[in-house]
Design an enzyme around this catalytic site. Structure first.
Site, PDB file in Angstrom:
ATOM      1  N   ASP A 159      16.876  -0.664   7.230  1.00 42.09           N
ATOM      2  CA  ASP A 159      15.700  -0.479   6.363  1.00 42.09           C
ATOM      3  C   ASP A 159      16.122  -0.419   4.898  1.00 42.09           C
ATOM      4  OD1 ASP A 159      16.970   1.908   7.033  1.00 42.09           O
ATOM      5  OD2 ASP A 159      15.126   3.095   7.105  1.00 42.09           O
ATOM      6  N   ASP A 181      17.620 -12.078  11.930  1.00 44.18           N
ATOM      7  CA  ASP A 181      16.469 -12.986  11.857  1.00 44.18           C
ATOM      8  C   ASP A 181      15.556 -12.569  10.701  1.00 44.18           C
ATOM      9  OD1 ASP A 181      14.614 -14.999  12.688  1.00 44.18           O
ATOM     10  OD2 ASP A 181      13.424 -13.430  13.642  1.00 44.18           O
ATOM     11  N   LYS A 222      21.297   0.194  12.621  1.00 46.63           N
ATOM     12  CA  LYS A 222      20.340   1.302  12.599  1.00 46.63           C
ATOM     13  C   LYS A 222      20.990   2.438  13.396  1.00 46.63           C
ATOM     14  CE  LYS A 222      16.249   3.039  11.604  1.00 46.63           C
ATOM     15  NZ  LYS A 222      15.813   3.372  10.238  1.00 46.63           N
ATOM     16  N   TYR A 233      17.075 -10.902  21.907  1.00 45.91           N
ATOM     17  CA  TYR A 233      16.743 -12.280  22.234  1.00 45.91           C
ATOM     18  C   TYR A 233      17.168 -12.670  23.641  1.00 45.91           C
ATOM     19  CZ  TYR A 233      15.274 -13.698  17.572  1.00 45.91           C
ATOM     20  OH  TYR A 233      14.588 -13.839  16.392  1.00 45.91           O
ATOM     21  N   ASP A 283      15.266 -14.309   6.569  1.00 44.98           N
ATOM     22  CA  ASP A 283      14.020 -14.806   5.964  1.00 44.98           C
ATOM     23  C   ASP A 283      13.741 -14.071   4.654  1.00 44.98           C
ATOM     24  OD1 ASP A 283      13.490 -16.605   8.017  1.00 44.98           O
ATOM     25  OD2 ASP A 283      11.386 -16.004   8.202  1.00 44.98           O
TER      26      ASP A 283
END
Ligand code: IPM
Ligand code: MG
Length: 360
Positions: free
Chosen positions: A227, A251, A195, A145, A255
């Site tokens: 994942d 982020d 990751k 970001y 959600d």
């Protein structure tokens, strides 16, 4: 218990249903203030599309100054199709990024729970979600970001670059914050998500998280690849307590967590740094399709006021009272249209009245 000094709340209604639900949240805060004598003072500021329309900038300096003078910031959602075409610096989201960066709000807390009376709202089977109660702590001021971006070439030669920088300092402070919060929760567990099999920043993240875990030997700290975490949130969300992760993963996973719980309309968030003001906002967006109709669900905004009181002003008792009143209203069958499943529903103001009537 009269407050020693007035506490200023910067109120930024934002756009779309943000304006409607923030008005209700202020109504709840004002009532709590009356009962607990917290000395709250509200001052309104402009940001997002509303600010672009009024002064041609998504976050005018006056609003930043208001926030700087405040003990906490209460923000509705920003944005909408009307402002989607502008250049990057003039889009409504820029307001969010400026506030996050200016006030060093590196830890974004997003609790996801399924209250027993709303189990039916989850797309997952009851036995999978029943009792799930997790908190995502998303790093908010680093990573993709805020990394350098560039664009070169045109048409078939076009190329774009985003960069993902993280320093050990940035990782350490947010993992620590997550561990401190986990300590106050019954299960005392932290899942650090990365990751590390692919990304160098994630390898650094995992090293630092492992070091921080040693300072918190009373907690269970585990590592999980992002994942797999996305999969586990659907398979078995109950295994999680606190999840801590970098900006972009957070982020996406937050959600997903809201979707899994079926409770986007209930999800509050708090963005915290090492000092006030913290920023408190509902997770849902501006919902332009239902804006102005008086039917938006105010509960995420009302639950956001509980986080503001708890984490922003250190006021646990009124925070818990608001959360209990929301649960009681739901328990008594009060529903806005998003949760009513086609049955008669309460409007935004009536739902707030239902919560206020149950506030003890
Ligand atoms: C969020 C939102 C923002 C983000 C958008 C609006 C820029 O999705 O707060 O999760 O990506 O941080
Ligand atoms: Mg998001």
């Amino acid at each position: 218990m009269s407050a020693a000094r007035p506490r200023r709340i910067a109120v930024i209604p934002g756009d779309g249903i943000g304006r409607e639900v923030i008005a209700e949240a202020v109504r709840v805060l004002a009532e709590v203030d009356r009962r607990h004598e917290l000395g709250l003072e509200f001052e309104e500021g402009l940001a997002g599309g509303a600010a672009i329309d009024a002064v041609g900038h998504p976050i005018p300096p006056k609003t930043v100054e208001l926030c700087r003078r405040s003990d906490a910031i209460l923000l509705g959602a920003c944005g909408g199709p009307k402002w989607d075409r502008g250049p990057r610096e003039l889009r409504p989201e820029q307001a969010l990024f400026t506030l996050r960066k200016t006030f060093g709000l590196y830890a974004n807390l997003r609790p996801a729970i399924v209250p027993p009376m709303l189990l039916g709202a989850s797309p997952l089977r009851r036995e999978i979600v029943e009792g799930a109660d997790l908190l995502i702590v998303r790093e908010l001021t680093g990573g993709l970001y805020f990394g350098a971006q560039s664009r070169t070439g045109e048409r078939e030669h076009a190329a774009a670059l985003d960069t993902l920088p993280y320093s050990a300092v940035e990782v350490r402070r947010v993992v620590r914050k997550a561990c401190e919060i986990a300590r106050r929760r019954p299960r005392r567990k932290v899942t650090s998500v990365d990751k590390a099999n692919v990304l160098e920043t994630s390898r650094l993240w995992r090293e630092v998280a492992t070091e921080v875990a040693r300072e918190f030997s009373d907690l269970t700290v585990e590592h999980m690849l992002v994942d797999n975490c996305a999969l586990q949130l659907v398979y078995n969300p109950k295994q999680f307590d606190v999840i801590v992760t970098e900006n972009m993963f957070g982020d996406i996973l937050s959600d997903e967590a809201a979707g899994v719980m079926g409770s986007l309309g209930l999800m509050p968030s708090a963005s915290l740094g090492d000092r006030p003001p913290g920023l408190f906002e509902p997770v849902h967006g501006t919902a332009p399709d239902i804006a102005g109709k008086g039917i938006a669900n105010p509960l995420a905004a009302i639950l956001t006021t509980a986080l503001l009181l708890r984490y922003g002003l250190g006021q646990e008792a009124p925070a818990a009272a608001i959360e209990a009143a929301v649960l009681q209203a739901l328990q008594d069958g009060c529903r806005t249209a998003d949760l009513a499943g086609g049955r008669p529903a309460l409007g935004t103001a009536a739902m707030t009245d239902a919560v206020l009537a149950r506030l003890h």
